[in-house]
Design a protein around this motif. Structure first.
Motif, mmCIF file in Angstrom:
data_model
loop_
_atom_site.group_PDB
_atom_site.id
_atom_site.type_symbol
_atom_site.label_atom_id
_atom_site.label_comp_id
_atom_site.label_asym_id
_atom_site.label_seq_id
_atom_site.Cartn_x
_atom_site.Cartn_y
_atom_site.Cartn_z
ATOM 1 N N ALA A 26 -10.312 -6.430 -4.981
ATOM 2 C CA ALA A 26 -10.861 -7.053 -6.193
ATOM 3 C C ALA A 26 -10.238 -8.421 -6.434
ATOM 4 C CB ALA A 26 -10.624 -6.141 -7.399
ATOM 5 N N GLU A 45 0.857 -11.275 -5.785
ATOM 6 C CA GLU A 45 0.825 -9.969 -5.117
ATOM 7 C C GLU A 45 2.249 -9.426 -4.991
ATOM 8 O OE1 GLU A 45 -1.247 -7.600 -3.985
ATOM 9 O OE2 GLU A 45 0.531 -6.625 -3.137
ATOM 10 N N GLN A 79 0.732 -4.085 -0.914
ATOM 11 C CA GLN A 79 0.687 -4.954 0.260
ATOM 12 C C GLN A 79 -0.541 -5.847 0.109
ATOM 13 O OE1 GLN A 79 0.586 -2.615 3.887
ATOM 14 N NE2 GLN A 79 -0.229 -4.304 5.099
ATOM 15 N N ALA A 83 -5.157 -1.108 -1.426
ATOM 16 C CA ALA A 83 -5.570 0.181 -0.865
ATOM 17 C C ALA A 83 -6.577 0.025 0.278
ATOM 18 C CB ALA A 83 -6.151 1.067 -1.970
ATOM 19 N N GLY A 88 -10.863 4.749 3.529
ATOM 20 C CA GLY A 88 -11.705 5.361 4.549
ATOM 21 C C GLY A 88 -12.824 4.448 5.030
ATOM 22 N N ARG A 90 -15.966 4.078 3.287
ATOM 23 C CA ARG A 90 -17.306 4.477 2.824
ATOM 24 C C ARG A 90 -17.764 3.518 1.730
ATOM 25 N NH1 ARG A 90 -16.454 9.587 2.040
ATOM 26 N NH2 ARG A 90 -17.770 10.457 3.643
ATOM 27 N N CYS A 192 4.424 -8.441 -11.063
ATOM 28 C CA CYS A 192 4.301 -8.773 -12.487
ATOM 29 C C CYS A 192 4.824 -7.577 -13.280
ATOM 30 C CB CYS A 192 2.847 -9.062 -12.826
ATOM 31 S SG CYS A 192 2.284 -10.509 -11.928
ATOM 32 N N ASN A 532 -17.766 6.654 -4.119
ATOM 33 C CA ASN A 532 -16.375 6.202 -4.133
ATOM 34 C C ASN A 532 -16.348 4.850 -4.851
ATOM 35 O OD1 ASN A 532 -17.261 7.632 -1.712
ATOM 36 N ND2 ASN A 532 -15.111 7.754 -1.212
ATOM 37 N N SER A 533 -15.160 4.394 -5.173
ATOM 38 C CA SER A 533 -15.070 3.296 -6.148
ATOM 39 C C SER A 533 -15.217 1.877 -5.612
ATOM 40 C CB SER A 533 -13.725 3.409 -6.864
ATOM 41 O OG SER A 533 -12.701 3.672 -5.933
ATOM 42 N N MET A 534 -14.905 1.633 -4.343
ATOM 43 C CA MET A 534 -14.764 0.242 -3.871
ATOM 44 C C MET A 534 -15.994 -0.624 -4.152
ATOM 45 S SD MET A 534 -12.888 -1.968 -2.240
ATOM 46 C CE MET A 534 -11.867 -1.736 -0.799
HETATM 47 C C1 LIG Z 1 -6.671 7.038 1.259
HETATM 48 C C2 LIG Z 1 -7.757 6.330 0.498
HETATM 49 C C3 LIG Z 1 -9.076 6.388 0.961
HETATM 50 C C4 LIG Z 1 -10.091 5.737 0.241
HETATM 51 N N1 LIG Z 1 -11.353 5.738 0.752
HETATM 52 C C5 LIG Z 1 -12.327 5.078 0.089
HETATM 53 C C6 LIG Z 1 -13.638 5.006 0.635
HETATM 54 O O1 LIG Z 1 -13.919 5.514 1.710
HETATM 55 N N2 LIG Z 1 -14.575 4.330 -0.089
HETATM 56 C C7 LIG Z 1 -14.291 3.737 -1.294
HETATM 57 O O2 LIG Z 1 -15.189 3.167 -1.929
HETATM 58 N N3 LIG Z 1 -13.045 3.783 -1.807
HETATM 59 C C8 LIG Z 1 -12.072 4.418 -1.135
HETATM 60 N N4 LIG Z 1 -10.808 4.420 -1.651
HETATM 61 C C9 LIG Z 1 -10.560 3.707 -2.910
HETATM 62 C C10 LIG Z 1 -10.494 2.186 -2.659
HETATM 63 O O3 LIG Z 1 -9.684 1.925 -1.547
HETATM 64 C C11 LIG Z 1 -9.928 1.518 -3.905
HETATM 65 O O4 LIG Z 1 -10.744 1.840 -5.007
HETATM 66 C C12 LIG Z 1 -9.904 -0.002 -3.778
HETATM 67 O O5 LIG Z 1 -9.255 -0.400 -2.597
HETATM 68 C C13 LIG Z 1 -9.196 -0.569 -5.006
HETATM 69 O O6 LIG Z 1 -9.154 -1.964 -4.879
HETATM 70 P P1 LIG Z 1 -8.433 -2.837 -5.998
HETATM 71 O O7 LIG Z 1 -8.408 -4.219 -5.484
HETATM 72 O O8 LIG Z 1 -9.054 -2.573 -7.308
HETATM 73 O O9 LIG Z 1 -6.963 -2.246 -6.128
HETATM 74 P P2 LIG Z 1 -5.826 -2.082 -5.023
HETATM 75 O O10 LIG Z 1 -6.405 -1.980 -3.689
HETATM 76 O O11 LIG Z 1 -4.945 -0.988 -5.512
HETATM 77 O O12 LIG Z 1 -5.051 -3.458 -5.069
HETATM 78 C C14 LIG Z 1 -4.145 -3.770 -6.082
HETATM 79 C C15 LIG Z 1 -3.180 -4.804 -5.568
HETATM 80 O O13 LIG Z 1 -2.342 -5.175 -6.653
HETATM 81 C C16 LIG Z 1 -0.997 -5.217 -6.230
HETATM 82 N N5 LIG Z 1 -0.165 -4.928 -7.395
HETATM 83 C C17 LIG Z 1 -0.012 -3.743 -8.029
HETATM 84 N N6 LIG Z 1 0.808 -3.881 -9.084
HETATM 85 C C18 LIG Z 1 1.157 -5.176 -9.124
HETATM 86 C C19 LIG Z 1 1.992 -5.923 -9.990
HETATM 87 N N7 LIG Z 1 2.599 -5.359 -11.022
HETATM 88 N N8 LIG Z 1 2.162 -7.249 -9.734
HETATM 89 C C20 LIG Z 1 1.547 -7.841 -8.677
HETATM 90 N N9 LIG Z 1 0.746 -7.167 -7.825
HETATM 91 C C21 LIG Z 1 0.555 -5.851 -8.060
HETATM 92 C C22 LIG Z 1 -0.908 -4.165 -5.145
HETATM 93 O O14 LIG Z 1 0.155 -4.434 -4.273
HETATM 94 C C23 LIG Z 1 -2.272 -4.272 -4.472
HETATM 95 O O15 LIG Z 1 -2.269 -5.180 -3.404
HETATM 96 C C24 LIG Z 1 -9.772 5.042 -0.953
HETATM 97 C C25 LIG Z 1 -8.459 4.972 -1.409
HETATM 98 C C26 LIG Z 1 -7.456 5.595 -0.693
HETATM 99 C C27 LIG Z 1 -6.049 5.479 -1.183
#
Ligand SMILES: Cc1cc2nc3c(=O)[nH]c(=O)nc-3n(C[C@H](O)[C@H](O)[C@H](O)COP(=O)(O)OP(=O)(O)OC[C@H]3O[C@@H](n4cnc5c(N)ncnc54)[C@H](O)[C@@H]3O)c2cc1C
Length: 560
Positions: A26, A45, A79, A83, A88, A90, A192, A532-534
């Motif tokens: 995101a 990050e 990282q 996530a 996965g 999907r 943060c 799923n949420s992505m």
């Molecule tokens: C094992 C697994 C399998 C999955 N499979 C699927 C799938 O098949 N299909 C699907 O749609 N979704 C899947 N998901 C869910 C999907 O991966 C997540 O919903 C999506 O990656 C979330 O993206 P995001 O950018 O919102 O958050 P995140 O990916 O959690 O990114 C947040 C970022 O913020 C950083 N961060 C956190 N706290 C702080 C802070 N205080 N200060 C600075 N940086 C910070 C973190 O290091 C991270 O890099 C899966 C998740 C997991 C764990």
């Protein structure tokens, strides 16, 4: 541009038009979109380009309540890429019914309609590298068989809806674009720890960032966007409670509540009575080579008539761990994934899901491999290449069943529940942030949905003369309850609402009553869908980017 943490001075203030907290999918999408609009962005990050146990430990929860939640390091990744490093792959959008107010699903009212999001699907598919924004197999050229098995026509149950797959790591995929953009400054290794607000207006004045080496910096911008993932975004708000009691966004008392995800598992197998060779049990490919899969789902009328939450099912291999499947490939996969080497091949959550179940002796698995040697050897080569060298990467593998019987994996929305929640404790991490306590709870309604969905799938198969469901051993409600577990999709803890008293953020993701703070995360979702949420996170991220770019343009026009 990548800003090295070594070059930061303790106490330094970094100014920009927009600070984005978290470089997961995101945060990366919003940074790129705002940069395209010419806005000056700082993307902060916690983690680095690779994994770090010390940084990952910052996210640990103090405790995970009684049950139903995996360890935090299996469902978050601190990282670059977040996530998406361990997901996965999907890719599937929410359905129109997910945004409708359903009387039989309490607290299901969204302030956004499906059509407002659908216009971003093409852009999301572009970011995800998952082909065209088409999820109905009837509109995908080159696929001759529409239904999962011949003769299984769509009715209240559908098998023409597909999911797309794309196993990309956003950190790797977009590292170069982030580094080369003249409008983006990427700070890795800075966590943060608190959002600071002005006592008078309550608006955000700065965000405090810290490194593990002991430096503190201030991030000061006109606007702030939190993209730290569902749990970590909520934790940051809960930790920022100097001016706003209970944390920023807690005006309604709902910050951290409605913590949900999905209910999933297997209780039945499908025994088809059709030609086994014509069962669409595995992946198809579209013209771009993107992997696609068919699934059992429902139309909206059927969900409404039976008052069940949105739920789907897909065909899966029998449990790898039980050698009575007699399949050399499955036994090989089980032995590799359950060995110490397994954790280097897939993420821990996916590995654990693959190897759970009734155990059999390794001798039996080895015997399966030898009895099935040519196929097993062929699989080792072709899957190894597809997974680790080919582009796009193979997302997984499915084995043909001569008996035409496949386990059915269900995946359904979890009913919003205010008592399922994330709260703050007095236990602190190395940077002084308070850790969270998670109380993730399912409702009886979630279990009932699963049972009703299976009855409807079974009736549909029988009516069309294509087969039937056969239930696996065990008492259904207990098995469903024992399988229930999620922390991967992190929904609801900063929910959207039109009225401030009913949620945390408004329809654009702006925190109610705070003019310069936005959230783009699954935590803003009101309901969980069958998806799923992505995909939906990124649709909201793209929508928020357009909103912020529009505001920036009108600010500069009104100033000139
Ligand atoms: C094992 C697994 C399998 C999955 N499979 C699927 C799938 O098949 N299909 C699907 O749609 N979704 C899947 N998901 C869910 C999907 O991966 C997540 O919903 C999506 O990656 C979330 O993206 P995001 O950018 O919102 O958050 P995140 O990916 O959690 O990114 C947040 C970022 O913020 C950083 N961060 C956190 N706290 C702080 C802070 N205080 N200060 C600075 N940086 C910070 C973190 O290091 C991270 O890099 C899966 C998740 C997991 C764990």
């Amino acid at each position: 541009m990548l800003v090295e943490t070594g070059s930061l001075q303790d106490g330094e203030q970094i100014e920009s038009e927009v600070t984005i907290v978290g470089a997961g999918a995101a945060g990366i999408v919003i940074a790129i979109e705002l940069a395209k609009a010419g806005m000056d962005v700082v993307l902060v990050e916690s983690g680095d380009k690779g994994p770090s146990p010390d940084i990952q430990a910052l996210a640990d929860a103090h405790d995970l309540g009684k049950n139903y939640h995996p360890p935090i390091d299996e469902c978050t990744r601190l990282q670059l890429g977040g996530a998406s490093v361990i997901w996965g792959g999907r890719c599937i959008p929410f359905d129109p019914i997910d945004f409708a107010k359903r009387e039989y699903i309490p607290h299901s009212e969204w302030p956004v309609q499906y059509s407002e999001l659908a216009q971003y699907f093409e852009a999301v598919c572009g970011y995800l590298r998952c082909g065209e924004a088409e999820f109905d197999i009837r509109n995908i050229p080159g696929i001759s068989q529409i239904s999962i098995v011949p003769g299984l026509n769509d009715g209240g149950v559908l098998t023409s809806r597909i999911e797309r797959w794309s196993v990309i790591d956003f950190g790797k995929e977009y590292a170069r674009e982030l580094a080369e953009s003249p409008h983006i400054r990427l700070l890795c290794g800075v966590s943060c720890t608190e959002i600071e607000c002005s006592g008078n207006s309550g608006a955000v004045s700065s965000i405090c960032g810290k490194t593990l080496s002991g430096k503190s910096i201030k991030l000061a911008s006109k606007k702030y966007v939190l993209t730290a993932g569902g749990l970590n975004t909520t934790r940051l708000l809960l930790n920022s409670d100097r001016v706003h009691p209970g944390g920023i966004g807690n005006h309604s008392g709902l910050l951290g509540r409605f913590y949900t995800g999905h209910i999933s598992g297997r209780i039945a197998k499908v025994a088809f009575s059709t030609d086994p060779k014509k069962t669409a049990y595995g992946f198809g490919r579209d013209k771009d080579g993107v992997y696609l899969r068919q699934r059992f789902s429902f139309d909206s009328e059927t969900l409404n008539r039976h008052k069940i939450g949105n739920i789907v099912g897909w065909l899966v291999n029998p449990q790898l761990s039980d050698p009575s499947h007699g399949n050399g490939v499955l036994s090989f996969a089980y032995l590799v994934l359950s060995s110490p080497f397994g954790r280097f091949l897939v993420s821990e959550a996916i590995r654990k899901a693959a190897v759970t179940g009734a155990k059999g002796s390794s001798i039996h698995h080895i015997r399966n491999m030898f009895c099935d040697l040519p196929r097993t050897l062929h699989f080792m080569g072709s899957f190894g290449y597809g997974r680790y060298l080919a582009k796009p990467r193979t997302p997984g593998f499915f084995q043909y069943s001569k008996a035409n019987q496949y386990d059915l994996h269900y995946f359904g929305e979890q009913t919003p529940n205010p008592d399922s929640r994330v709260s703050i404790t007095d236990h602190r991490d190395k940077l002084g942030m308070r850790r969270i306590h998670i109380e993730h709870r399912y409702l009886q309604q979630d279990i009932d949905n699963v049972i009703e969905a299976h009855k409807l799938w079974d009736a549909h198969l029988r009516q069309q003369g294509c087969g039937a469901l056969e239930y696996l051993d065990g008492d259904l409600p207990s098995t469903i309850g024992e399988n229930a577990n999620d922390g991967f999709h992190q929904i609801g803890t900063t929910r959207m609402s039109d009225k401030p008293e009913e949620g945390v953020v408004d329809k654009h993701g702006k925190v109610h009553h705070i003019d310069n703070l936005y959230i783009a995360s699954s935590s803003t979702f009101v309901t969980a869908s069958q998806a799923n949420s992505m995909f939906t996170i990124l649709a909201f991220a793209a929508r928020l980017s357009r909103h912020l770019a529009g505001e920036s343009k009108s600010d500069s026009t009104s100033m000139s």
